[in-house]
Scaffold this motif. Structure first.
Motif, PDB file in Angstrom:
ATOM      1  N   GLY A 123       1.860  67.213  47.094  1.00  0.00           N
ATOM      2  CA  GLY A 123       2.264  65.819  46.940  1.00  0.00           C
ATOM      3  C   GLY A 123       3.454  65.501  47.837  1.00  0.00           C
ATOM      4  N   GLY A 124       3.411  64.337  48.508  1.00  0.00           N
ATOM      5  CA  GLY A 124       4.490  63.935  49.401  1.00  0.00           C
ATOM      6  C   GLY A 124       4.316  64.443  50.820  1.00  0.00           C
ATOM      7  N   LEU A 125       3.407  65.371  51.004  1.00  0.00           N
ATOM      8  CA  LEU A 125       3.135  65.890  52.355  1.00  0.00           C
ATOM      9  C   LEU A 125       1.976  65.112  52.991  1.00  0.00           C
ATOM     10  CD1 LEU A 125       3.396  69.725  51.627  1.00  0.00           C
ATOM     11  CD2 LEU A 125       5.183  68.185  52.464  1.00  0.00           C
ATOM     12  N   GLU A 126       1.746  65.397  54.246  1.00  0.00           N
ATOM     13  CA  GLU A 126       0.699  64.693  54.982  1.00  0.00           C
ATOM     14  C   GLU A 126      -0.690  65.198  54.621  1.00  0.00           C
ATOM     15  OE1 GLU A 126       0.865  64.775  59.199  1.00  0.00           O
ATOM     16  OE2 GLU A 126       2.483  63.302  59.344  1.00  0.00           O
ATOM     17  N   CYS A 127      -1.617  64.246  54.503  1.00  0.00           N
ATOM     18  CA  CYS A 127      -3.023  64.596  54.359  1.00  0.00           C
ATOM     19  C   CYS A 127      -3.486  65.274  55.650  1.00  0.00           C
ATOM     20  CB  CYS A 127      -3.859  63.339  54.099  1.00  0.00           C
ATOM     21  SG  CYS A 127      -5.642  63.641  54.097  1.00  0.00           S
ATOM     22  N   ARG A 128      -4.160  66.394  55.506  1.00  0.00           N
ATOM     23  CA  ARG A 128      -4.591  67.141  56.699  1.00  0.00           C
ATOM     24  C   ARG A 128      -5.757  66.470  57.415  1.00  0.00           C
ATOM     25  NH1 ARG A 128      -3.767  72.886  53.740  1.00  0.00           N
ATOM     26  NH2 ARG A 128      -1.627  73.225  54.450  1.00  0.00           N
ATOM     27  N   ARG A 129      -6.310  65.444  56.760  1.00  0.00           N
ATOM     28  CA  ARG A 129      -7.457  64.778  57.364  1.00  0.00           C
ATOM     29  C   ARG A 129      -7.039  63.479  58.045  1.00  0.00           C
ATOM     30  NH1 ARG A 129     -11.773  65.147  53.055  1.00  0.00           N
ATOM     31  NH2 ARG A 129     -10.445  63.565  52.106  1.00  0.00           N
ATOM     32  N   CYS A 130      -6.100  62.734  57.421  1.00  0.00           N
ATOM     33  CA  CYS A 130      -5.793  61.412  57.971  1.00  0.00           C
ATOM     34  C   CYS A 130      -4.299  61.171  58.172  1.00  0.00           C
ATOM     35  CB  CYS A 130      -6.365  60.325  57.066  1.00  0.00           C
ATOM     36  SG  CYS A 130      -5.431  60.091  55.543  1.00  0.00           S
ATOM     37  N   THR A 131      -3.468  62.126  57.801  1.00  0.00           N
ATOM     38  CA  THR A 131      -2.008  62.079  57.959  1.00  0.00           C
ATOM     39  C   THR A 131      -1.300  61.096  57.008  1.00  0.00           C
ATOM     40  OG1 THR A 131      -1.744  60.374  59.678  1.00  0.00           O
ATOM     41  CG2 THR A 131      -2.284  62.636  60.405  1.00  0.00           C
ATOM     42  N   ALA A 132      -2.050  60.428  56.115  1.00  0.00           N
ATOM     43  CA  ALA A 132      -1.389  59.607  55.095  1.00  0.00           C
ATOM     44  C   ALA A 132      -0.598  60.533  54.168  1.00  0.00           C
ATOM     45  CB  ALA A 132      -2.421  58.813  54.306  1.00  0.00           C
ATOM     46  N   THR A 133       0.325  59.960  53.386  1.00  0.00           N
ATOM     47  CA  THR A 133       1.125  60.774  52.483  1.00  0.00           C
ATOM     48  C   THR A 133       0.374  61.001  51.175  1.00  0.00           C
ATOM     49  OG1 THR A 133       3.148  59.861  53.424  1.00  0.00           O
ATOM     50  CG2 THR A 133       3.326  60.926  51.267  1.00  0.00           C
ATOM     51  N   LEU A 134       0.210  62.257  50.809  1.00  0.00           N
ATOM     52  CA  LEU A 134      -0.496  62.589  49.572  1.00  0.00           C
ATOM     53  C   LEU A 134       0.314  62.103  48.380  1.00  0.00           C
ATOM     54  CD1 LEU A 134      -1.750  66.195  50.416  1.00  0.00           C
ATOM     55  CD2 LEU A 134      -3.003  64.039  50.580  1.00  0.00           C
ATOM     56  N   ARG A 135      -0.396  61.566  47.371  1.00  0.00           N
ATOM     57  CA  ARG A 135       0.253  60.988  46.211  1.00  0.00           C
ATOM     58  C   ARG A 135       0.004  61.844  44.982  1.00  0.00           C
ATOM     59  NH1 ARG A 135      -1.315  54.961  45.551  1.00  0.00           N
ATOM     60  NH2 ARG A 135       0.019  54.865  47.385  1.00  0.00           N
ATOM     61  N   ARG A 136       1.045  61.942  44.151  1.00  0.00           N
ATOM     62  CA  ARG A 136       0.900  62.705  42.913  1.00  0.00           C
ATOM     63  C   ARG A 136       0.981  61.756  41.718  1.00  0.00           C
ATOM     64  NH1 ARG A 136       3.224  65.668  38.863  1.00  0.00           N
ATOM     65  NH2 ARG A 136       2.389  67.758  38.544  1.00  0.00           N
ATOM     66  N   ILE A 137      -0.024  61.806  40.862  1.00  0.00           N
ATOM     67  CA  ILE A 137      -0.060  60.986  39.654  1.00  0.00           C
ATOM     68  C   ILE A 137      -0.369  61.897  38.461  1.00  0.00           C
ATOM     69  CG2 ILE A 137      -0.836  58.927  40.885  1.00  0.00           C
ATOM     70  CD1 ILE A 137      -3.684  59.538  39.869  1.00  0.00           C
ATOM     71  N   VAL A 138      -0.361  61.314  37.266  1.00  0.00           N
ATOM     72  CA  VAL A 138      -0.818  62.051  36.098  1.00  0.00           C
ATOM     73  C   VAL A 138      -2.133  61.429  35.652  1.00  0.00           C
ATOM     74  CG1 VAL A 138      -0.363  62.648  33.692  1.00  0.00           C
ATOM     75  CG2 VAL A 138       1.493  62.727  35.381  1.00  0.00           C
ATOM     76  N   LEU A 139      -3.156  62.253  35.528  1.00  0.00           N
ATOM     77  CA  LEU A 139      -4.484  61.781  35.144  1.00  0.00           C
ATOM     78  C   LEU A 139      -5.074  62.785  34.175  1.00  0.00           C
ATOM     79  CD1 LEU A 139      -6.831  59.759  35.652  1.00  0.00           C
ATOM     80  CD2 LEU A 139      -7.614  61.301  37.433  1.00  0.00           C
ATOM     81  N   ALA A 140      -5.617  62.272  33.083  1.00  0.00           N
ATOM     82  CA  ALA A 140      -6.157  63.154  32.048  1.00  0.00           C
ATOM     83  C   ALA A 140      -5.087  64.168  31.630  1.00  0.00           C
ATOM     84  CB  ALA A 140      -7.432  63.860  32.527  1.00  0.00           C
ATOM     85  N   GLN A 141      -3.857  63.700  31.550  1.00  0.00           N
ATOM     86  CA  GLN A 141      -2.713  64.542  31.145  1.00  0.00           C
ATOM     87  C   GLN A 141      -2.451  65.704  32.099  1.00  0.00           C
ATOM     88  OE1 GLN A 141      -3.895  61.959  28.707  1.00  0.00           O
ATOM     89  NE2 GLN A 141      -5.120  63.758  28.230  1.00  0.00           N
ATOM     90  N   ARG A 142      -2.947  65.583  33.325  1.00  0.00           N
ATOM     91  CA  ARG A 142      -2.773  66.663  34.294  1.00  0.00           C
ATOM     92  C   ARG A 142      -2.127  66.135  35.555  1.00  0.00           C
ATOM     93  NH1 ARG A 142      -3.292  68.690  30.519  1.00  0.00           N
ATOM     94  NH2 ARG A 142      -4.985  69.882  29.608  1.00  0.00           N
ATOM     95  N   GLY A 143      -1.242  66.915  36.136  1.00  0.00           N
ATOM     96  CA  GLY A 143      -0.731  66.588  37.447  1.00  0.00           C
ATOM     97  C   GLY A 143      -1.899  66.532  38.415  1.00  0.00           C
ATOM     98  N   THR A 144      -1.935  65.464  39.222  1.00  0.00           N
ATOM     99  CA  THR A 144      -3.089  65.221  40.094  1.00  0.00           C
ATOM    100  C   THR A 144      -2.594  64.774  41.454  1.00  0.00           C
ATOM    101  OG1 THR A 144      -4.455  64.556  38.209  1.00  0.00           O
ATOM    102  CG2 THR A 144      -5.150  63.774  40.382  1.00  0.00           C
TER     103      THR A 144
END
Length: 300
Positions: free
Chosen positions: A270-291
DNA sequence: CCTGGTGCCTGGGTGC
DNA sequence: TGCACCCAGGCACCAG
């Protein structure tokens, strides 16, 4: 004795064990445990310990070490076992040892004279002078002996476990049809073990990224479901190939680490670059899990 | 049946 | 250095 393996941590996992890690542990344990007789069993008396039936393991011979999803399955043979054909002519319903490592479970083979570890929850004394020690600080793991194949009522998740992702039982069209039938977020469906066995938080995120599907998607059409099916298989196969993901000190018998860490595209990034498109990876909570996902190339 | 929410558990990390 | 949180997450369980 087998000095090359004695005292070695077979799986001191910091990474939560999912299918690839459990499969790696299985491959290490199988040659050590197959044919060994359990002489004595000790277990944690803690009221919340997920332990049942272990007294039945004493005297039993471990016939093999198998796996379904994140469960290790060891068929056992009684003292007089002679091929499994009972008086009735039907195959005897033998016993089966079922182990689940939960979040923090680790299995070690130690000398039987070694004192019980601080977080050791189960110890199986073997007939070769060693002990299979189940170490589990958070007690999320499970150890049960059941009649082979009879997983209710003790292990309900195993009773309804979905197909093995790396076997032909994991059918793409069936997967797509099941995914189309409900409206829970797709990541929750991947985690719940009924659609497919053995996927946990790490490989769910990795598979969804690879298939370019947003983890919160509630509608996944056939073509995307087929892509996800392929992604789950590819990710798990690659992780098994590299003997799982090690964050800290998970070690193989030879001292090596699981080598999938450097292959991770989103988990822990999370917060680093996507290796496919260079966008910033986002971290959320989903289904009570870090995602973690890419908001640019994984669209709802 | 389906879905989402809570609790279990404890080592390790953070902030004061 | 100490202390009070708080998070990690697989799964059981429960309520709507």
């Amino acid at each position: 004795m087998r000095p090359a393996v004695d005292q070695v941590a077979l799986a001191t996992l910091r990474t939560v064990p999912e299918l690839p890690e459990v499969e790696s542990v299985r491959r290490q344990l199988a040659p050590e445990l197959t044919g060994r007789r359990v002489v004595e069993v000790w277990w944690d008396p803690h009221p919340h310990a997920r332990i049942s039936g272990l007294e039945q393991a004493a005297g039993q011979v471990i016939r093999s070490v198998g796996r379904r999803g994140k469960f290790l399955l060891c068929p056992l043979d009684g003292p007089g076992f002679a091929g499994g054909i009972g008086a009735s002519g039907a195959r005897d319903a033998g016993l089966e040892l079922v182990l689940h490592l939960g979040m923090t479970g680790a299995l070690r083979l130690v000398d039987a004279t070694e004192p019980t570890g601080a977080h050791e929850r189960v110890g199986f004394d073997l007939d070769d002078g060693r002990r299979l020690a189940f170490n589990d600080p958070r007690r999320f793991g499970r150890a049960s002996v059941v009649v082979a194949g009879r997983y209710l009522p003790d292990i309900p998740t195993l009773a309804v476990l979905g197909p093995e992702p790396l076997s032909p039982d994991f059918d793409p069209e069936r997967f797509a049809a099941q995914l189309a039938r409900t409206r829970a977020p797709v990541k929750a469906r991947l985690l719940d073990q009924r659609l497919v066995a053995g996927v946990g938080n790490i490989y769910a995120d990795e598979s969804l990224w690879r298939a370019r599907i947003h983890p919160a998607s509630r509608r996944v059409g056939r073509s995307r479901a087929l892509a996800l099916h392929a992604a789950v298989r590819d990710v798990l196969a690659a992780a098994v190939e590299r003997e799982g993901t090690t964050f800290r000190d998970y070690q193989l018998v030879n001292g090596a680490s699981g080598r999938y860490l450097s292959e991770l595209d989103v988990y822990g990034r999370g917060g680093l670059e996507c290796r496919r498109c260079t966008a910033t990876l986002r971290r959320i909570v989903l289904a009570q899990r870090g995602t973690t996902y890419c908001p640019s190339c994984q669209r709802i």
